[in-house]
Design an enzyme around this catalytic site. Structure first.
Site, PDB file in Angstrom:
ATOM      1  N   ASN A   1       0.798  -1.219   0.000  1.00 18.59           N
ATOM      2  CA  ASN A   1       0.000   0.000   0.000  1.00 18.59           C
ATOM      3  C   ASN A   1       0.836   1.277   0.000  1.00 18.59           C
ATOM      4  O   ASN A   1       0.352   2.340  -0.371  1.00 18.59           O
ATOM      5  CB  ASN A   1      -0.943   0.017   1.206  1.00 18.59           C
ATOM      6  CG  ASN A   1      -0.221  -0.242   2.518  1.00 18.59           C
ATOM      7  OD1 ASN A   1       0.432  -1.271   2.670  1.00 18.59           O
ATOM      8  ND2 ASN A   1      -0.333   0.666   3.468  1.00 18.59           N
TER       9      ASN A   1
ATOM     10  N   GLN B   1      -5.051  -3.262  -2.062  1.00 18.06           N
ATOM     11  CA  GLN B   1      -4.529  -2.317  -3.058  1.00 18.06           C
ATOM     12  C   GLN B   1      -4.522  -2.888  -4.471  1.00 18.06           C
ATOM     13  O   GLN B   1      -4.547  -2.146  -5.452  1.00 18.06           O
ATOM     14  CB  GLN B   1      -3.114  -1.878  -2.679  1.00 18.06           C
ATOM     15  CG  GLN B   1      -3.028  -1.051  -1.415  1.00 18.06           C
ATOM     16  CD  GLN B   1      -3.653   0.326  -1.554  1.00 18.06           C
ATOM     17  OE1 GLN B   1      -3.780   0.862  -2.651  1.00 18.06           O
ATOM     18  NE2 GLN B   1      -4.045   0.912  -0.438  1.00 18.06           N
TER      19      GLN B   1
ATOM     20  N   SER C   1     -11.421  -4.381  -0.575  1.00 15.50           N
ATOM     21  CA  SER C   1     -12.201  -3.275  -0.023  1.00 15.50           C
ATOM     22  C   SER C   1     -12.836  -2.467  -1.148  1.00 15.50           C
ATOM     23  O   SER C   1     -12.244  -2.303  -2.218  1.00 15.50           O
ATOM     24  CB  SER C   1     -11.295  -2.377   0.824  1.00 15.50           C
ATOM     25  OG  SER C   1     -12.020  -1.332   1.414  1.00 15.50           O
ATOM     26  N   GLY C   2     -14.029  -1.933  -0.887  1.00 10.77           N
ATOM     27  CA  GLY C   2     -14.756  -1.209  -1.921  1.00 10.77           C
ATOM     28  C   GLY C   2     -14.201   0.164  -2.236  1.00 10.77           C
ATOM     29  O   GLY C   2     -14.186   0.591  -3.390  1.00 10.77           O
ATOM     30  N   HIS C   3     -13.703   0.867  -1.227  1.00 11.98           N
ATOM     31  CA  HIS C   3     -13.359   2.274  -1.443  1.00 11.98           C
ATOM     32  C   HIS C   3     -12.016   2.482  -2.128  1.00 11.98           C
ATOM     33  O   HIS C   3     -11.650   3.620  -2.417  1.00 11.98           O
ATOM     34  CB  HIS C   3     -13.425   3.055  -0.124  1.00 11.98           C
ATOM     35  CG  HIS C   3     -12.284   2.819   0.813  1.00 11.98           C
ATOM     36  ND1 HIS C   3     -11.313   3.763   1.048  1.00 11.98           N
ATOM     37  CD2 HIS C   3     -11.978   1.753   1.578  1.00 11.98           C
ATOM     38  CE1 HIS C   3     -10.448   3.293   1.935  1.00 11.98           C
ATOM     39  NE2 HIS C   3     -10.832   2.078   2.270  1.00 11.98           N
TER      40      HIS C   3
ATOM     41  N   THR D   1     -26.985  -7.454   9.685  1.00 12.13           N
ATOM     42  CA  THR D   1     -27.834  -7.082   8.559  1.00 12.13           C
ATOM     43  C   THR D   1     -26.982  -6.600   7.385  1.00 12.13           C
ATOM     44  O   THR D   1     -26.065  -5.810   7.559  1.00 12.13           O
ATOM     45  CB  THR D   1     -28.800  -5.959   8.976  1.00 12.13           C
ATOM     46  OG1 THR D   1     -29.579  -6.420  10.083  1.00 12.13           O
ATOM     47  CG2 THR D   1     -29.718  -5.572   7.829  1.00 12.13           C
TER      48      THR D   1
ATOM     49  N   CYS E   1      -3.614   4.982   7.227  1.00 10.46           N
ATOM     50  CA  CYS E   1      -3.973   4.439   8.535  1.00 10.46           C
ATOM     51  C   CYS E   1      -2.975   4.835   9.615  1.00 10.46           C
ATOM     52  O   CYS E   1      -3.210   4.632  10.796  1.00 10.46           O
ATOM     53  CB  CYS E   1      -4.056   2.917   8.459  1.00 10.46           C
ATOM     54  SG  CYS E   1      -5.171   2.343   7.169  1.00 10.46           S
TER      55      CYS E   1
END
Length: 394
Positions: A152, A180, A200-202, A238, A326
């Site tokens: 990353n 990544q 990861s989506g973002h 959910t 992070c």
């Protein structure tokens, strides 16, 4: 606010309009819980299934091997902790590298406190592990190898196919943090012998707060979050339907545009690297020159403190970072740069610029020109640089 030049796509990406458009109906029109039995919930359940197929297609996996999570860090935690729990009777030895994301590093450190033994593999000056070192580290009690697909910070791509082959030959589970790499470079979980993969989506122009864990059929990984029977009883809670629809649409777009997008980003990346190395003296490129993510450029500028550089870049309307988002609150130098052999004083002067297909050559030119002025200004205030120049002149 004036135009922002966004060069921190490794931290997060813009949600593309097509992704947002796909998500919006599931906030207001089709808002039912997909686990409900009535007809109104069927549209939500169908959307979750379609997203699962899209993500599976990007990884060459089966839809039933895709599990939706709250993000890459959760996926890493789930893969490693659940593997340790499920296979702990066979052994308590795990292999990883010194340049993993903190979601892997800190999870492995946690397991060390629980009685597991972790081998932390060194990397070379480009950030690659040694395959011979990896194979030599495998023991009869080794239960898991966790090596990231691409770093990353410095963008180096690991030899994932070869790592998977070694793991399979020795009967050891192989997990890769592909946060990544997912959607940016080709990944085939079958060909690469990957047993678990985090994404990861973002990072691919999808929403934040949704991730993926691929678990190969037959791998006996248990639940990480306990509660209801969602995600085939393996991940309770959910479903975040809009988020899942978003990562599904983003994966679909990534699969369709990867070749063209990668070509454009690589050309821009190489143009940026060439200009910076040529026009700013005492600069080092971090990471492998060619085996790196298409959009990643990471530099160290001698006699520079990274935080000051980022502030001045921000004042010029340029978004970059000094490493992982992070750890942006940390004053310590990057563990990745220290692992590739850089001394503290050089590692402190790092800059990561990560591009997207939306960036232009004009933006790169502006960035380089501003960066040249910033480096010159900061070095002009550095007594270390002044001493260095005097010695060069003597």
């Amino acid at each position: 606010m004036e135009k922002v030049i966004y060069l921190d796509n490794a931290a997060t990406t813009q949600v593309y309009p097509e992704v947002l458009d796909a998500m919006l109906p599931y906030f207001t029109e089709y808002y039912a819980n997909p686990s409900s039995v009535y007809t109104f919930a069927a549209e939500s359940a169908k959307a979750v299934d379609q997203a699962r197929e899209s993500v599976a297609g990007l990884l060459h996996a089966k839809p039933e091997e895709i599990y939706f999570t709250g993000g890459g860090s959760e996926s890493d935690n789930w893969a490693i902790k659940a593997a340790a729990e499920a296979y702990g009777e066979k052994g308590k030895h795990i292999i990883t590298s010194k340049i993993e994301h903190h979601a892997v590093l800190n999870t492995c450190a946690y397991l060390e406190k629980k009685g597991f033994e972790v081998t932390w593999l060194d990397v070379d000056e480009d950030g690659k592990i040694s395959l011979s070192d990896l194979e030599a580290a495998i023991r009869p009690d080794t239960i898991l190898i966790s090596i990231m697909a691409a770093n990353n910070e410095i963008g180096t791509v690991q030899p994932i196919r070869e790592i998977g082959k070694i793991a399979r030959e020795h009967g050891v589970l192989f997990h890769t943090d592909a946060v990544q790499a997912f959607g940016h470079i080709p990944l085939d979980v079958e060909e690469m012998n990957i047993d678990m993969l985090s994404a990861s989506g973002h990072k691919i122009n999808g929403p934040k707060g949704v991730g993926v864990l691929y678990i190969r059929k037959g791998v006996k990984i248990r639940s990480f979050i306990h509660g209801g029977a969602q995600e085939r009883k393996r991940r309770a809670g959910t479903h975040n339907v809009p988020g899942i629809v978003g990562i599904g649409k983003a994966a679909e777009l990534a699969a369709r545009t990867m070749g063209e997008r990668s070509k454009k980003e690589t050309e821009l990346r190489d143009y940026l690297i060439e200009r910076v190395l040529k026009e700013i003296p005492y600069t080092r490129l971090n990471g492998h020159r060619s085996d790196r993510l298409p959009n990643n450029a990471n530099f160290c500028f001698r006699f520079i403190e990274g935080e000051s550089m980022l502030i001045l870049l921000d004042q010029a309307g340029i978004c970059g970072s000094s490493g992982s988002a992070c750890t942006s609150g940390s004053l310590d130098p990057s563990h990745v740069l220290l692992a590739i052999g850089l001394p503290h004083e050089i590692a402190h002067g790092s800059l990561r610029l990560t591009l997207s297909e939306k960036n232009t050559a004009e933006e790169i030119d502006y960035t380089v020109e501003e960066l040249k002025k910033i480096i010159e200004r900061l070095r002009g205030m550095s007594p270390l640089y002044e001493d260095f120049v005097k010695k060069q002149q003597d």
